[in-house]
Each structure stands twice: as C-alpha cells, then as structure tokens.
Design an enzyme around this catalytic site. Structure first.
Site, short mmCIF file in Angstrom:
data_model
loop_
_atom_site.label_atom_id
_atom_site.label_comp_id
_atom_site.label_asym_id
_atom_site.label_seq_id
_atom_site.Cartn_x
_atom_site.Cartn_y
_atom_site.Cartn_z
N HIS A 99 9.55 0.04 8.28
CA HIS A 99 8.72 -1.13 8.52
C HIS A 99 8.80 -2.16 7.37
O HIS A 99 9.24 -3.29 7.56
CB HIS A 99 7.26 -0.71 8.71
CG HIS A 99 7.04 0.32 9.76
ND1 HIS A 99 7.21 0.08 11.11
CD2 HIS A 99 6.66 1.63 9.65
CE1 HIS A 99 6.93 1.19 11.79
NE2 HIS A 99 6.60 2.13 10.94
N PHE A 155 -0.94 -0.63 12.51
CA PHE A 155 -1.88 -0.18 11.48
C PHE A 155 -2.35 -1.28 10.53
O PHE A 155 -3.54 -1.42 10.27
CB PHE A 155 -1.26 0.97 10.66
CG PHE A 155 -2.13 1.42 9.53
CD1 PHE A 155 -1.89 0.98 8.23
CD2 PHE A 155 -3.23 2.24 9.75
CE1 PHE A 155 -2.71 1.38 7.18
CE2 PHE A 155 -4.05 2.64 8.71
CZ PHE A 155 -3.80 2.20 7.41
N ASP A 192 0.85 -1.20 0.00
CA ASP A 192 0.00 0.00 0.00
C ASP A 192 0.89 1.26 0.00
O ASP A 192 0.86 2.07 0.92
CB ASP A 192 -0.96 0.01 1.20
CG ASP A 192 -0.23 0.03 2.55
OD1 ASP A 192 -0.83 0.50 3.54
OD2 ASP A 192 0.96 -0.39 2.62
N THR A 249 2.79 -6.04 2.80
CA THR A 249 3.26 -4.91 3.63
C THR A 249 2.15 -3.88 3.84
O THR A 249 2.42 -2.71 4.15
CB THR A 249 4.48 -4.22 2.98
OG1 THR A 249 4.08 -3.69 1.70
CG2 THR A 249 5.63 -5.19 2.80
N ASP A 289 6.71 1.31 1.93
CA ASP A 289 6.45 0.31 0.88
C ASP A 289 7.30 0.62 -0.36
O ASP A 289 7.87 -0.27 -0.99
CB ASP A 289 4.99 0.34 0.45
CG ASP A 289 4.00 0.11 1.56
OD1 ASP A 289 3.77 1.04 2.36
OD2 ASP A 289 3.46 -1.01 1.64
O1 RIB Z 1 2.42 0.17 10.78
C1 RIB Z 1 3.30 0.31 9.69
C2 RIB Z 1 2.71 -0.25 8.45
O2 RIB Z 1 1.51 0.45 8.12
C3 RIB Z 1 3.63 -0.08 7.23
O3 RIB Z 1 3.42 -1.13 6.34
C4 RIB Z 1 3.15 1.21 6.64
O4 RIB Z 1 3.46 1.31 5.25
C5 RIB Z 1 1.67 1.10 6.85
O5 RIB Z 1 1.15 0.28 5.81
CA CA Z 2 2.78 -0.57 4.05
#
Ligand code: RIB
Ligand code: CA
Length: 310
Positions: A238, A164, A11, A125, A16
C-alpha cells in the site's frame, strides 16, 4: 535532476517501513523529515518503529517528529492482527539508538513547509489526523502536493465499505479532501495490484543486511495476506506505491475525481465515495485517484531499490 523534497507522515507498520526504505534508496526524492501518527499501532510504537527503520537504512540523520496519538472523534483501533504486537513483527530489529525530536509533528510540518515556501510533497500513509490538524491550526500552510495512501473506489479492507487509514479517522480525511490542494489518492484499487510475491521476497533476502530484514518483514506481513486475501498473487504494498508514484509517475494511472468521505457513523462510515464519472460532481474534481498500476515494474523498483541499500 533535483530530487523532490518529501515528508512521510506514517504509522509503521510493515508497508510504511518499506515506503521509508524506498524513499531513502531513491535519488529522485529527498526524505527531509518523518512524522508519525497512531494507526497500525500506538503512537509510541509507530514513532519507535520509524526511528528503527531509518537507523536500519543508515539514515538516523533524518528527523522524526511524534504526532497524534488518537483520531479526532472515533475510538482508536489498531491493526495488530496485521502488523503484530510491535507494529513491525518478524525481524529482530534492535531498539533505536536515537530518539524523536521534541517539536510536535504538526508544528514541524507547518515550520518546514513554510520554510520551503510550500515546495514539499506530503505523503501521508496512515490516518490523516496530523494533516487535518495542520490545515486547521495553520490555514496558511499549503504544501505544493499531497499523495495519500487511503480509501478505495471499490471495496474496503477494514470493513467491506472502508479502507483502514480513512476509516480510522474519517473526519480528518474529509477535512483534507476539502482543502483543495493538489491531492492524489492512492487507494486499494491500485495497491491490490502492487504486490510483492514470495519470489520477490527471496531476491531481497539474498541482497544484503537491509534486504534480509525486509524479507523477514514480508514473511510476517504475507502470513496475514495469504490467509485473508488468497485471491491475491502476493502481499499489497500500500504505502510504497505513494513513494513510487512520486519517483516514477508513469507507473500509476490517475483520473480526476470528486472524493467525499462518509462520516455518517453508519455501516459505511469511513468509505471514500469517488465520483470519477461525473455522476454528481461535474467539472469540480477535488483530487486525482489512482485507477491502475504497472504491478511488474512497481515490484521490480521495490526489489532493485531495497537491494541497493546493502
Ligand atoms: O489500508 C492499508 C493502510 O492501512 C496502509 O497504510 C497500512 O500501513 C495501514 O496504515
Ligand atoms: Ca500505513
């Protein structure tokens, strides 16, 4: 050494985007396809951003497939406070000169994984909506491995309880963890130690066209993290951790665990309850969970590989 075939379900989103660029810069993996999901921003924008990033990296040949535009049940919530209106605010990236494929992301995943007899590593991701739909619609489809960015053993980031990606579609995440595949969860416990500092950013800024764009992405992304996470020495990468883990498994320490997602709808919904001490689940792990990472080696890998893209 034969590269590992991978598909990123993503996303984009700043991190990403860097995960995509890390993948195309790394001979240890072969990015065979990209699927998109709504999460950091809407499906139109995540799809457009995936196309733009692949074009930036000179890999418009890698096909992009558009996926789910909202979670299974929960109302959609985007993270524009982190990634901006476009989902990739910061650099002036031109619109893509290519467009996504007509096939839906879930149908592509089923087709590609079957065609390769399961020999694909899936790297989601973003929210896990596409992946859960894949397992629901095509129960015979079994990727040999799945490395998920999501969840946490400790605190969350979207709420005090939940990270998230899992929070955005907890029912989808629960479906994926119950699938019993070779699953690795890369959570905040690790990604908050996988940091890109201003010094790393400056090294990439001077490393060519792609490095300059990544530096501008980091300038924007760091703005949020410096205000929300002043206790961190840099901005958490991340999603790139998942790709780095496939490239060099020695970077991250993992433990067997039983992971359960809170879908109760209460204040902790979307939380990953990670039992890696055998409190309630003895001998029946459903995943591996990242518990530590060599942050310095990880950051060097990012700078080196992004700089190699010229
Ligand atoms: O919490 C972090 C994640 O949430 C990552 O993948 C960021 O890109 C969002 O998608
Ligand atoms: Ca992401």
């Amino acid at each position: 050494m034969t590269p590992t075939p991978i598909i990123l379900d993503c996303d984009p989103g700043h991190d990403d985007a860097i995960a995509l660029l890390l993948a195309i810069a790394s001979p240890e993996v072969e990015l065979i396809g990209v699927t998109t999901v709504a999460g950091n921003t809407t499906i139109d924008k995540t799809t457009n951003n995936a196309l733009r990033i692949l074009e930036l990296g000179g890999r418009s040949d890698i096909p992009v497939y558009r996926g789910a535009d909202k979670p299974f049940i929960r109302p959609q919530d985007i993270a524009d406070h982190v990634h901006g209106e476009s989902g990739l605010d910061g650099p002036d990236l031109p619109p893509p000169s290519t467009r996504e494929q007509d096939l839906h992301a879930v149908d592509y995943l089923a087709q590609e994984i079957r065609a390769r007899d399961g020999k694909v590593t899936l790297i989601p991701t973003g929210p896990l909506t596409n992946i859960a739909l894949l397992f629901a619609l095509h129960p015979d489809v079994r990727p040999e491995r799945i490395v998920i960015m999501g969840g946490s053993i400790g605190e969350g980031n979207r709420t005090p309880a939940a990270e998230f990606n899992i929070w955005a579609d907890p029912e989808a995440a629960q479906r994926v963890f119950l699938e019993g595949l070779d699953t690795t969860m890369v959570g905040l416990d690790v990604t908050h130690r996988a940091l890109i500092t201003d010094a790393h950013t400056e090294r990439m800024r001077g490393a060519g066209r792609v490095g300059k764009v990544v530096a501008e992405l980091m300038d924007f992304y760091a703005r949020f993290h410096k205000s929300r996470y002043p206790d961190l020495a840099g901005s958490p990468m991340h999603d790139p951790v998942c790709v780095a883990h496939v490239i060099d498994p020695s970077l991250m320490t993992v433990l067997d665990a039983f992971i359960d997602v809170d879908c109760s709808g209460g204040p902790s919904w979307g939380r990953t309850n990670v039992d890696w001490r055998g409190r309630e689940h003895f001998g029946d792990p459903n995943a591996k969970v990242g518990v530590d990472i060599d942050g310095d080696r990880f950051a060097e890998l990012i700078v080196e590989r992004i700089s190699s893209l010229g």
